[in-house]
Design an enzyme around this catalytic site. Structure first.
Site, PDB file in Angstrom:
ATOM      1  N   LYS A  78       0.122   5.067 -12.314  1.00 45.98           N
ATOM      2  CA  LYS A  78       1.208   6.058 -12.336  1.00 45.98           C
ATOM      3  C   LYS A  78       2.554   5.351 -12.428  1.00 45.98           C
ATOM      4  O   LYS A  78       2.770   4.336 -11.755  1.00 45.98           O
ATOM      5  CB  LYS A  78       1.116   6.907 -11.063  1.00 45.98           C
ATOM      6  CG  LYS A  78       2.091   8.066 -10.975  1.00 45.98           C
ATOM      7  CD  LYS A  78       1.838   8.874  -9.693  1.00 45.98           C
ATOM      8  CE  LYS A  78       2.780  10.048  -9.548  1.00 45.98           C
ATOM      9  NZ  LYS A  78       2.520  10.814  -8.299  1.00 45.98           N
ATOM     10  N   SER A 153       1.796  15.776  -8.780  1.00 43.95           N
ATOM     11  CA  SER A 153       2.632  15.091  -9.746  1.00 43.95           C
ATOM     12  C   SER A 153       1.914  13.995 -10.521  1.00 43.95           C
ATOM     13  O   SER A 153       2.422  13.526 -11.528  1.00 43.95           O
ATOM     14  CB  SER A 153       3.828  14.480  -9.024  1.00 43.95           C
ATOM     15  OG  SER A 153       3.386  13.466  -8.120  1.00 43.95           O
ATOM     16  N   SER A 177      -0.457  15.313  -4.519  1.00 42.38           N
ATOM     17  CA  SER A 177      -0.296  14.887  -5.908  1.00 42.38           C
ATOM     18  C   SER A 177      -1.431  14.046  -6.490  1.00 42.38           C
ATOM     19  O   SER A 177      -1.404  13.744  -7.686  1.00 42.38           O
ATOM     20  CB  SER A 177       1.016  14.125  -6.072  1.00 42.38           C
ATOM     21  OG  SER A 177       2.065  15.043  -6.180  1.00 42.38           O
TER      22      SER A 177
HETATM   23  N1  GLN Z   1       3.727  19.290  -5.059  1.00 37.30           N
HETATM   24  C1  GLN Z   1       4.292  18.628  -3.946  1.00 37.30           C
HETATM   25  C2  GLN Z   1       5.777  18.425  -4.163  1.00 37.30           C
HETATM   26  O1  GLN Z   1       6.245  18.874  -5.145  1.00 37.30           O
HETATM   27  C3  GLN Z   1       3.598  17.323  -3.690  1.00 37.30           C
HETATM   28  C4  GLN Z   1       4.055  16.226  -4.576  1.00 37.30           C
HETATM   29  C5  GLN Z   1       3.396  14.912  -4.267  1.00 37.30           C
HETATM   30  O2  GLN Z   1       2.389  14.846  -3.580  1.00 37.30           O
HETATM   31  N2  GLN Z   1       4.004  13.848  -4.774  1.00 37.30           N
HETATM   32  O3  GLN Z   1       6.454  17.849  -3.398  1.00 37.30           O
END
Ligand code: GLN
Length: 486
Positions: A78, A153, A177
């Site tokens: 990532k 994400s 994420s």
């Molecule tokens: N969807 C969550 C957020 O927007 C989690 C994101 C993540 O785990 N990086 O913060």
């Protein structure tokens, strides 16, 4: 079976047995990328030449496939994890041209294990989002249905694994994420316990929550990849100095008599009926496998979203203060003075969701509101953690849905942040508690979109989570299904 569709351990077996060469394997993925990547957009950077150069070292005998359990296997990372000399953007304009001068510990460990980096994957900007639509560069598409999001994400990392654009990948999970995109894309995604994996070289979003973990084609690969990256690191003070068990060796130990908790708060109204029925069937499978099922309650679940969306933005507002155009990142031309340079660099460099979080976070930390918001949210967090500790007195692991809905259409929630946040309801509590969790595919909707099953375990008991996941996977056909793309 073509090389690109194999799991990491299958690829390694072929390499060890000299039934395939490393260049051949890397080339198979590069060809696959040529055909499929334009449709999926899983990557921000692809590293074909670099990967081929690495692969040659193996084929020329300068590196040895026997040096580690995953030597010679291609991997994607990532784009929020630093790799020395390779552009690391975090999906943001503000870091569009940032080239880190050092490796993240996990990148170093993959390299030491002889894994071959094949690309950096797309993501929501600074990992803020649940759909990868917040990337400044491209929208990644779900390989099961190109009109749908891959989740986020770590959407690029999950889509790349699902579409056979890499053998496995690393994602990060702050509030879901890794698990949520894995569930949307029908692959395996594991968030380790907070402290299990070093975050040195991970660009910080919310430091009390961020964890790095594997996204793979099967649970055995997840165990092996976690093994490769786990362990104490003196360069990350939050990494914990505990022995790392041999995760692969216990995957097949019986789960007969193991107590699996079914949390009533995870079967609430509003969850898609197809998700509920697939997860209920998975629970039946566990019954048949001899596990004993226990009803449990995690009473503070409903406050998870509110607490997370205060704590995570608060930490983000502080972490992202460093992007001011001075030391690195985007800087505007022609500013009159320092304040204007800061203001315009940040205004141009950050996207809408990141700005929203910075403003929200700054607000909840401000003098007059700190107690009402941040402090309150931290107290709720303690209660959520206690819910899990109490539950693990009664059960060895918890089984639940990952997401109340399967992959949604691109654009469907993009204009409505609250709807987007609400879809994180089942992943946030484990993040707030710091416990490990995994997503494995447990079925498909009538539209052939994957459905994820979430398995949670006590702190530092990843081996239990992996074992419970592996036995379900081996008893069911779902993980062998491939998306209709290619
Ligand atoms: N969807 C969550 C957020 O927007 C989690 C994101 C993540 O785990 N990086 O913060």
């Amino acid at each position: 079976m073509t090389l690109h569709s194999l799991s990491m351990h299958e690829i390694h077996d072929l390499l060890l047995a000299r039934k395939a060469g490393a260049v051949e394997v890397v080339s198979a993925f590069l060809q696959r990328m040529e055909a499929v990547e334009p449709k999926v957009n899983a990557y921000i950077s692809t590293l074909g030449e670099r990967a081929l150069d690495e692969a040659k070292l193996f084929d020329e005998g300068k590196k040895d496939f026997a040096s580690s359990a995953l030597a010679g296997v291609p991997i994607a990372i990532k784009d929020v994890i630093c790799v020395r000399g390779i552009r690391t953007t975090c999906g943001s304009r503000i870091l569009e041209n940032f080239v880190p001068p050092y490796d993240a510990t996990v990148a170093r460990k993959l390299d030491d294990a002889g894994m071959i980096l094949i690309g950096k994957t797309n993501m929501d900007e600074f990992a803020m989002g649940s759909s990868t639509e917040n990337s400044a560069f491209a929208k990644t598409r779900n390989p099961w249905n190109l009109e749908c999001v891959p989740g986020g994400s770590s959407g690029g990392s999950a889509a790349a694994v699902a579409a056979d654009l890499c053998a496995g990948s690393l994602g990060t999970d702050t509030g879901g994420s890794i698990r949520q995109p894995a569930s949307f894309c029908g692959v395996v995604g594991m968030k380790p316990t907070y402290g299990r994996v070093s975050r040195f070289g991970l660009v910080a979003f919310a430091s009390s929550l961020d964890q790095i973990g594997p996204i793979t084609k099967d649970v055995e690969d997840a165990a092996m990849l976690l093994q490769t990256i786990a362990g104490h690191d003196p360069r990350d003070s939050t990494s914990v100095n505990l022995p790392v068990p041999d995760y692969r060796s216990t995957l097949r130990d019986s789960i007969r008599g193991l107590r699996l908790g079914i949390p009533r708060e995870y079967f609430i109204e509003g969850t898609a009926p197809e998700v509920v029925s697939a997860v209920r069937k998975a629970i039946d499978t566990y019954r048949e496998l001899g596990a004993s099922l226990v009803d449990i309650s995690l009473p503070h679940t409903e406050y998870g979203i509110a607490a997370y969306y205060i704590i995570a933005p608060a930490e983000a507002s502080s972490n992202l203060a460093r992007y001011d155009g001075v030391k690195y990142g985007h800087r505007v031309e022609g500013a009159k003075d320092l304040m204007e340079m800061y203001r315009r660099s940040r205004s141009e460099g950050f996207g809408a969701e990141v700005k929203r979080r910075i403003m929200l976070g700054t607000y909840v930390l401000s003098a007059g509101y700190y107690d009402a918001y941040y402090k309150k949210a931290s107290q709720v967090r303690t209660l959520i953690r206690k819910d899990f500790l109490d539950a693990f007195e009664k059960c060895d692991a918890i089984v639940a849905p990952v997401s109340p809905i399967p992959a949604f259409r691109i654009g469907e929630k993009a204009e409505d942040p609250l709807q987007m946040y609400l879809s994180d309801v089942f992943t946030l509590p484990a993040s707030l508690a710091g416990i490990p969790g995994i997503s494995v595919v447990c079925g498909f909707t009538s539209e052939r979109l994957p459905i994820g099953l979430q398995i949670l375990g006590p702190h530092f008991r990843e081996e239990v989570v992996l074992r419970v996941a592996h036995q379900f996977e081996q008893a069911t056909p779902f993980h062998r299904e491939k998306p209709p793309i290619g």
